[in-house]
Design an enzyme around this catalytic site. Structure first.
Site, PDB file in Angstrom:
ATOM      1  N   SER A 108       0.832  -1.202   0.000  1.00 12.89           N
ATOM      2  CA  SER A 108       0.000   0.000   0.000  1.00 12.89           C
ATOM      3  C   SER A 108       0.876   1.265   0.000  1.00 12.89           C
ATOM      4  O   SER A 108       1.595   1.473  -0.971  1.00 12.89           O
ATOM      5  CB  SER A 108      -0.938  -0.082   1.214  1.00 12.89           C
ATOM      6  OG  SER A 108      -1.914   0.894   1.153  1.00 12.89           O
ATOM      7  N   ASP A 158     -10.315  -3.794  -4.806  1.00 14.12           N
ATOM      8  CA  ASP A 158      -9.664  -2.838  -3.893  1.00 14.12           C
ATOM      9  C   ASP A 158     -10.344  -1.477  -4.040  1.00 14.12           C
ATOM     10  O   ASP A 158     -10.417  -0.930  -5.138  1.00 14.12           O
ATOM     11  CB  ASP A 158      -8.164  -2.743  -4.273  1.00 14.12           C
ATOM     12  CG  ASP A 158      -7.336  -2.025  -3.220  1.00 14.12           C
ATOM     13  OD1 ASP A 158      -7.883  -1.159  -2.510  1.00 14.12           O
ATOM     14  OD2 ASP A 158      -6.138  -2.334  -3.118  1.00 14.12           O
ATOM     15  N   HIS A 189      -8.305  -4.653  -0.527  1.00 18.37           N
ATOM     16  CA  HIS A 189      -6.998  -4.055  -0.213  1.00 18.37           C
ATOM     17  C   HIS A 189      -6.124  -4.981   0.649  1.00 18.37           C
ATOM     18  O   HIS A 189      -4.900  -4.879   0.615  1.00 18.37           O
ATOM     19  CB  HIS A 189      -7.230  -2.714   0.498  1.00 18.37           C
ATOM     20  CG  HIS A 189      -6.031  -1.820   0.513  1.00 18.37           C
ATOM     21  ND1 HIS A 189      -5.422  -1.377  -0.644  1.00 18.37           N
ATOM     22  CD2 HIS A 189      -5.308  -1.297   1.540  1.00 18.37           C
ATOM     23  CE1 HIS A 189      -4.385  -0.609  -0.324  1.00 18.37           C
ATOM     24  NE2 HIS A 189      -4.292  -0.560   0.995  1.00 18.37           N
TER      25      HIS A 189
HETATM   26  C1  MLT Z   1      -1.244   5.912  -0.174  1.00 12.39           C
HETATM   27  O1  MLT Z   1      -1.580   6.873   0.470  1.00 12.39           O
HETATM   28  O2  MLT Z   1      -0.077   5.616  -0.423  1.00 12.39           O
HETATM   29  C2  MLT Z   1      -2.342   5.057  -0.705  1.00 12.39           C
HETATM   30  O3  MLT Z   1      -3.532   5.754  -0.680  1.00 12.39           O
HETATM   31  C3  MLT Z   1      -2.454   3.804   0.057  1.00 12.39           C
HETATM   32  C4  MLT Z   1      -2.675   4.034   1.514  1.00 12.39           C
HETATM   33  O4  MLT Z   1      -3.816   4.153   1.945  1.00 12.39           O
HETATM   34  O5  MLT Z   1      -1.706   4.086   2.236  1.00 12.39           O
END
Ligand code: MLT
Length: 209
Positions: A108, A158, A189
């Site tokens: 992520s 996701d 996710h």
């Molecule tokens: C990010 O902020 O890198 C993406 O939205 C994934 C997350 O939720 O961390």
């Protein structure tokens, strides 16, 4: 004096003396502890380098600032990408990693900064496993990623990472010469065993034990 190693981090030396070093990059709200177990199951005995993101969002560690979900603060992202690159190089010296390949395993937010490292600092990583990644930014110049293996694992349902953005990232990395494998699971996710099996197989194919 601050040093490039001033990320809070864990280093597990492992038992493997010449395979890749796994650079573990957690998701939002995670820590340097989060992916240690996952790293150890992906490649037994591999050294693990696991920093904690320095940016706090309501107390939750991240690797760079965002303005809203999926909307990134590009200036901070570029700064943090270079800061992480300096950390990796300092850790290489500190932990006597020589010329061993560093393979990012990011989830992520961690996958997004790993993608940014590939796009802005292509010399840093010898490969990357991007679990639930999207396009972090559009670099001014196409990086040279000739032959660098990258696995991107996305979830078909996701709600945080748009599928088109994952697909777009795969195309951008391919255009830069990377050897991209795209793995889709019928999930959201969160990671499942399908992602981990794909990552383990990919490591075995690309980094011979
Ligand atoms: C990010 O902020 O890198 C993406 O939205 C994934 C997350 O939720 O961390």
């Amino acid at each position: 004096m601050t040093s490039a190693l001033d990320f809070i981090h864990k280093f597990v030396p492992g038992t493997d003396s010449d395979g890749p070093v796994l650079l573990l990059l957690h998701g939002t709200g995670g820590s340097e502890e989060d992916l240690l177990g996952l790293g150890a199951t992906l490649r037994q005995g591999a050294p693990l380098l696991s920093p904690r993101g320095k940016v706090l969002e309501n107390g939750m560690p991240r690797f760079f600032r965002r303005l809203a979900e999926g909307i990134f603060d590009e200036e901070d992202l570029i700064f943090r990408t270079n800061e992480l690159a300096a950390f990796v190089e300092a850790a290489r010296a500190q932990y006597h990693l020589g010329s061993r390949k560093i393979v990012a395993v990011g989830y992520s937010n961690g996958a997004n900064i790993a993608a940014s490292l590939l796009l802005l600092r292509p010399e840093i990583l010898g490969g990357a496993i991007l679990l639930r990644a999207m396009v972090p930014l559009f670099p001014e110049n196409v990086p040279n990623l000739a032959g660098v293996p990258v696995l991107i694992a996305g979830g078909r349902s996701d709600r945080i990472i748009p599928q088109e953005s994952t697909q777009r990232l795969a195309s951008m990395l391919e255009e830069a010469g990377a050897s991209v494998s795209l793995h889709w699971s019928p999930v959201g996710h969160s990671l499942t065993s399908s992602d981990l099996d794909a990552a383990r197989r990919w490591l075995g194919r690309n980094f011979v034990e």
